[in-house]
Design a protein around this motif. Structure first.
Motif, PDB file in Angstrom:
ATOM      1  N   GLN A 136       0.775  -1.237   0.199  1.00 63.19           N
ATOM      2  CA  GLN A 136       0.171   0.029  -0.105  1.00 63.19           C
ATOM      3  C   GLN A 136       0.991   1.284   0.021  1.00 63.19           C
ATOM      4  N   LEU A 137       1.772   1.218   0.790  1.00 61.77           N
ATOM      5  CA  LEU A 137       2.947   2.329   0.754  1.00 61.77           C
ATOM      6  C   LEU A 137       3.318   2.667  -0.740  1.00 61.77           C
ATOM      7  N   MET A 138       3.869   1.634  -1.469  1.00 59.25           N
ATOM      8  CA  MET A 138       4.208   1.637  -2.748  1.00 59.25           C
ATOM      9  C   MET A 138       3.135   2.314  -3.696  1.00 59.25           C
ATOM     10  N   ILE A 139       1.880   1.888  -3.438  1.00 57.65           N
ATOM     11  CA  ILE A 139       0.750   2.351  -4.214  1.00 57.65           C
ATOM     12  C   ILE A 139       0.443   3.789  -4.106  1.00 57.65           C
ATOM     13  N   ASP A 140       0.614   4.158  -2.739  1.00 53.28           N
ATOM     14  CA  ASP A 140       0.401   5.393  -2.316  1.00 53.28           C
ATOM     15  C   ASP A 140       1.398   6.330  -3.050  1.00 53.28           C
ATOM     16  N   GLU A 141       2.942   5.857  -3.202  1.00 49.01           N
ATOM     17  CA  GLU A 141       3.797   6.747  -3.870  1.00 49.01           C
ATOM     18  C   GLU A 141       3.527   6.850  -5.278  1.00 49.01           C
ATOM     19  N   ALA A 142       2.929   5.878  -5.837  1.00 47.03           N
ATOM     20  CA  ALA A 142       2.653   5.818  -7.245  1.00 47.03           C
ATOM     21  C   ALA A 142       1.464   6.960  -7.784  1.00 47.03           C
TER      22      ALA A 142
ATOM     23  N   VAL B 180      -2.731  -8.712  -6.295  1.00 45.02           N
ATOM     24  CA  VAL B 180      -1.916  -7.235  -6.713  1.00 45.02           C
ATOM     25  C   VAL B 180      -3.120  -6.340  -7.395  1.00 45.02           C
ATOM     26  N   ALA B 181      -4.182  -7.131  -8.050  1.00 47.94           N
ATOM     27  CA  ALA B 181      -5.161  -6.331  -8.842  1.00 47.94           C
ATOM     28  C   ALA B 181      -5.820  -5.430  -8.033  1.00 47.94           C
ATOM     29  N   VAL B 182      -6.232  -5.697  -6.591  1.00 47.83           N
ATOM     30  CA  VAL B 182      -6.708  -4.795  -5.803  1.00 47.83           C
ATOM     31  C   VAL B 182      -5.645  -3.508  -5.715  1.00 47.83           C
ATOM     32  N   TYR B 183      -4.677  -3.663  -5.655  1.00 44.44           N
ATOM     33  CA  TYR B 183      -3.866  -2.201  -5.752  1.00 44.44           C
ATOM     34  C   TYR B 183      -3.996  -1.636  -7.084  1.00 44.44           C
TER      35      TYR B 183
ATOM     36  N   LYS C 169      -6.512   2.692 -10.792  1.00 44.65           N
ATOM     37  CA  LYS C 169      -7.561   2.935 -11.844  1.00 44.65           C
ATOM     38  C   LYS C 169      -8.491   3.850 -11.192  1.00 44.65           C
ATOM     39  N   ASP C 170      -8.945   3.684  -9.931  1.00 45.97           N
ATOM     40  CA  ASP C 170     -10.053   4.373  -9.582  1.00 45.97           C
ATOM     41  C   ASP C 170      -9.602   5.818  -9.277  1.00 45.97           C
TER      42      ASP C 170
ATOM     43  N   ASN D 189      -9.385  -8.702 -18.877  1.00 48.33           N
ATOM     44  CA  ASN D 189     -10.510  -8.962 -19.119  1.00 48.33           C
ATOM     45  C   ASN D 189     -11.489  -9.370 -17.949  1.00 48.33           C
ATOM     46  N   THR D 190     -10.675 -10.221 -17.132  1.00 46.39           N
ATOM     47  CA  THR D 190     -11.520 -10.714 -15.804  1.00 46.39           C
ATOM     48  C   THR D 190     -11.484  -9.852 -14.808  1.00 46.39           C
ATOM     49  N   LYS D 191     -10.308  -9.037 -14.605  1.00 49.51           N
ATOM     50  CA  LYS D 191     -10.319  -8.178 -13.571  1.00 49.51           C
ATOM     51  C   LYS D 191     -10.755  -6.498 -13.993  1.00 49.51           C
TER      52      LYS D 191
END
Length: 344
Positions: A104-110, A173-176, A181-182, A224-226
């Motif tokens: 999550q910290l990595m995603i927040d930085e992204a 990882v798709a959750v992140y 995306k959101d 396609n799935t996610k």
């Protein structure tokens, strides 16, 4: 001039013009000095930007390897050395317990980097789905572990234990990626990198049913799935002597990737042959230096202008290049830094 004479001359001029047009006289054609460049219009602002700079400029980038607790460590080091931040930031989902817990910290930085105008690149050194996650690097059970032919076949077969494990790992990882995306963040997504690198559990399997098939399966599941429509797919290879043949043997198909990247590590550097091989296989799509320890020079980028970005590998960039070399490259007029990005 007498008004009547003026009107007469005007009438004669108009008659002459009409007569010429009637006889099919051609008007002079004005050719622009520079032809209008027609570029692909993709759904991605990031990808459109890569198309625009291809052949003109190259973005500076750097990867931020573990720990995910400090996901901008090496980006900040570039600033310390050069006084500017790189235009491309890169992170990794990683594989150790601590780093998985800090994704999550990595995603927040992204998200932060995207808001600042940077291009976001994310890779995934993943654990072997035939073994356990979390995992280590090279203890025989980690990222450098081996997968038997039977296990690899199971991985590609719907419903097997290994196949379902890989899907579960992708779900995680798709959750992140969904968070990004959101938030409107586009991601240069680079899974299963260095596909022709046999040291990784996923790599070193040429042919239509080898690593390329796993890449296609991963792509289809994520897209396609996610429903992850914010991913720009990076197909990444390493610069072995067999590169030209490998580009054919490991190509998952043009429909499955948006950017072709090459990792430069073999010691021979930025040769014309490697560059040509990448330009040829890309067939007009953007190419990039996916990873490197020794940075290209300003002159090399001028001679090979279609590299849309280079990504130094964390600490290796500072170990393999002098401070002067780093400063010179990052201040070059053909190299893009973050302060030159206009934002998304």
């Amino acid at each position: 001039m007498n008004k009547s004479i003026f009107n007469l001359l005007l009438s004669l001029t108009l008659l002459s013009f009409i007569s010429c047009k009637a006889k099919g006289a051609e008007e002079p054609v004005i050719s622009p000095a520079d032809p209008v460049e027609v570029l692909p219009n993709t759904p991605f602002k990031t990808l459109n930007y890569l198309y625009r700079i291809s052949g003109k400029k190259t973005m500076a980038g750097i990867h931020n390897r573990e720990p995910n607790a400090t996901p901008a460590r090496w980006t900040n080091e570039v600033f310390t050395v050069t006084g500017k931040y790189p235009a491309l930031w890169s992170g990794d989902f990683l594989f150790q317990a601590e780093n998985i817990n800090n994704r999550q910290l990595m995603i927040d930085e992204a998200k932060k980097q995207w808001k600042q105008g940077a291009v976001v690149n994310i890779m995934w050194h993943s654990c072997n789905p035939a073994l356990n996650e979390p995992c280590a690097w090279d203890d025989g059970k980690g990222v450098l572990s081996k997968m038997t032919d039977a296990q690899f076949n199971d991985l590609l077969t719907e419903g097997t234990t290994v196949n379902l494990k890989w899907k579960k790992m992708m779900d995680d990882v798709a959750v992140y990626l969904q968070q990004l995306k959101d938030s409107g963040v586009e991601v240069l997504f680079r899974p299963l990198h260095e596909m022709n690198q046999g040291k990784f559990w996923w790599g070193g399997r040429p042919g239509i049913n080898g690593t390329a098939k796993l890449y296609r399966m991963t792509h289809d599941y994520m897209k396609n799935t996610k429903g992850l429509s914010n991913l720009i797919w990076v197909w990444d290879m390493q610069d072995f002597g067999t590169l030209k043949a490998d580009l054919d043997s490991y190509n998952p198909g043009a429909a499955y990737w948006d950017v072709a990247a090459l990792d430069i590590y073999d010691g021979s550097g930025y040769t014309a042959a490697k560059y040509k091989a990448m330009v040829d296989i890309a067939a007009g799509k953007p190419i990039a230096i996916g990873e490197c320890e020794k940075l290209p020079t300003v002159q090399q980028l001028l001679e090979q202008p279609k590299w849309t970005f280079f990504m130094g590998w964390s600490e290796l960039q500072f170990e393999k290049n002098t401070t002067a070399e780093i400063k010179t490259l990052h201040s070059a007029p053909n190299v893009v830094m973050l302060d030159q990005m206009k934002g998304w």
